[in-house]
Write a protein that holds these residues in place. Sequence first.
Motif, short mmCIF file in Angstrom:
data_model
loop_
_atom_site.label_atom_id
_atom_site.label_comp_id
_atom_site.label_asym_id
_atom_site.label_seq_id
_atom_site.Cartn_x
_atom_site.Cartn_y
_atom_site.Cartn_z
N LYS A 160 32.96 36.74 40.96
CA LYS A 160 32.66 38.17 41.12
C LYS A 160 33.69 38.99 40.35
O LYS A 160 34.74 38.49 39.94
CB LYS A 160 32.69 38.56 42.60
CG LYS A 160 31.73 37.76 43.48
CD LYS A 160 30.28 38.09 43.17
CE LYS A 160 29.36 37.39 44.18
NZ LYS A 160 27.93 37.68 43.91
N THR A 161 33.42 40.25 40.16
CA THR A 161 34.38 41.13 39.48
C THR A 161 35.20 41.93 40.48
O THR A 161 34.81 42.06 41.66
CB THR A 161 33.66 42.11 38.54
OG1 THR A 161 32.85 43.00 39.33
CG2 THR A 161 32.79 41.37 37.54
N VAL A 162 36.32 42.46 40.02
CA VAL A 162 37.16 43.30 40.86
C VAL A 162 36.36 44.50 41.37
O VAL A 162 36.54 44.96 42.50
CB VAL A 162 38.41 43.76 40.08
CG1 VAL A 162 39.13 44.89 40.81
CG2 VAL A 162 39.36 42.59 39.86
N GLN A 172 41.18 48.31 47.52
CA GLN A 172 41.06 47.95 46.11
C GLN A 172 42.09 46.90 45.75
O GLN A 172 43.14 46.79 46.39
CB GLN A 172 41.22 49.17 45.21
CG GLN A 172 42.59 49.83 45.26
CD GLN A 172 42.62 51.10 44.45
OE1 GLN A 172 42.25 52.17 44.95
NE2 GLN A 172 43.05 51.00 43.20
N VAL A 173 41.77 46.10 44.73
CA VAL A 173 42.68 45.09 44.21
C VAL A 173 43.62 45.79 43.22
O VAL A 173 43.17 46.41 42.27
CB VAL A 173 41.92 43.96 43.49
CG1 VAL A 173 42.90 42.92 42.95
CG2 VAL A 173 40.92 43.30 44.45
N ILE A 174 44.92 45.70 43.46
CA ILE A 174 45.87 46.37 42.58
C ILE A 174 46.60 45.40 41.67
O ILE A 174 47.17 45.80 40.65
CB ILE A 174 46.88 47.21 43.37
CG1 ILE A 174 47.70 46.32 44.31
CG2 ILE A 174 46.18 48.31 44.15
CD1 ILE A 174 48.85 47.05 44.97
N ALA A 175 46.59 44.10 42.01
CA ALA A 175 47.23 43.11 41.15
C ALA A 175 46.65 41.73 41.47
O ALA A 175 46.15 41.48 42.57
CB ALA A 175 48.74 43.09 41.35
N LEU A 184 47.79 43.42 36.14
CA LEU A 184 46.99 44.48 36.74
C LEU A 184 45.56 44.35 36.23
O LEU A 184 45.33 44.43 35.01
CB LEU A 184 47.57 45.85 36.38
CG LEU A 184 49.03 46.09 36.77
CD1 LEU A 184 49.44 47.51 36.38
CD2 LEU A 184 49.25 45.85 38.25
N PRO A 185 44.60 44.14 37.10
CA PRO A 185 43.23 43.90 36.65
C PRO A 185 42.49 45.20 36.32
O PRO A 185 42.90 46.29 36.73
CB PRO A 185 42.59 43.23 37.88
CG PRO A 185 43.29 43.90 39.02
CD PRO A 185 44.72 44.08 38.56
N THR A 186 41.41 45.06 35.58
CA THR A 186 40.48 46.16 35.39
C THR A 186 39.31 45.93 36.34
O THR A 186 39.20 44.86 36.97
CB THR A 186 39.95 46.19 33.94
OG1 THR A 186 39.15 45.01 33.71
CG2 THR A 186 41.10 46.22 32.95
N LEU A 187 38.43 46.90 36.45
CA LEU A 187 37.27 46.72 37.33
C LEU A 187 36.38 45.59 36.86
O LEU A 187 35.64 44.98 37.65
CB LEU A 187 36.46 48.03 37.41
CG LEU A 187 37.15 49.18 38.14
CD1 LEU A 187 36.28 50.44 38.07
CD2 LEU A 187 37.43 48.82 39.60
#
Length: 217
Positions: A160-162, A172-175, A184-187
């Motif tokens: 799945k994606t962030v 939200q996922v911050i790291a 640091l991820p992108t969406l």
Amino acid sequence: MKVIIVGCGKLGSQLALNLVHKGHKVTVIDTNAAALEQLGLNFQGETIVGIGFDQTILEQAQIRKADAVVACTRNDDSNALIARISKNIYKVPCAIARLYDPRSAEIYRSLGIQTISTTSWGVARVMDILTYSQLDIILTFGDNNADLIRIEVPHLLIGKTVNELTSIGEFQVIAISRNNQSFLPTLGTTLQQDDMLYMTVAASAAKKLKTMLGVML
């Protein structure tokens, strides 16, 4: 989950009954045998009369097998001491101290101790924190309304994606830590097996996040 509750006042008794109702193993400790009686004759947990920071009493309660300890006596110092003994000596994953003086909260949280206050709000908050013991609370922000948590990506979210694990204003996922490197991820970042996720979550969104992660209490 095995939970030890020290202090059988209004908060302790309500929490004990709530946890037992959900099928958890609960041991309640109090210096006053009469206080334990308010749990009722049908209470399915265990009770111990004794001092909650006495290591002999804690051993009797099988603290080495405990997943969490909740100290909610009428004394802030006792609660902090019980939580620190549980965390530092017995390595209990989740230690929670009830505080009457909120000015002390930041000090105790810096020591890795979760803090709660006020009975009506406290039971619900403790239940949320105990659920997070399956995750890993890194930091509780000053007003107790948000946490920074760490969790290994659940199997059902691999691929799945962030973006699919993001709810603006709630969590939200911050790291992400992957192969011993953090970024640091992108969406659009795809979640991979063994990823360690660092997330911020509002207390009000805890149930929603637990559903998405498949975490049950």
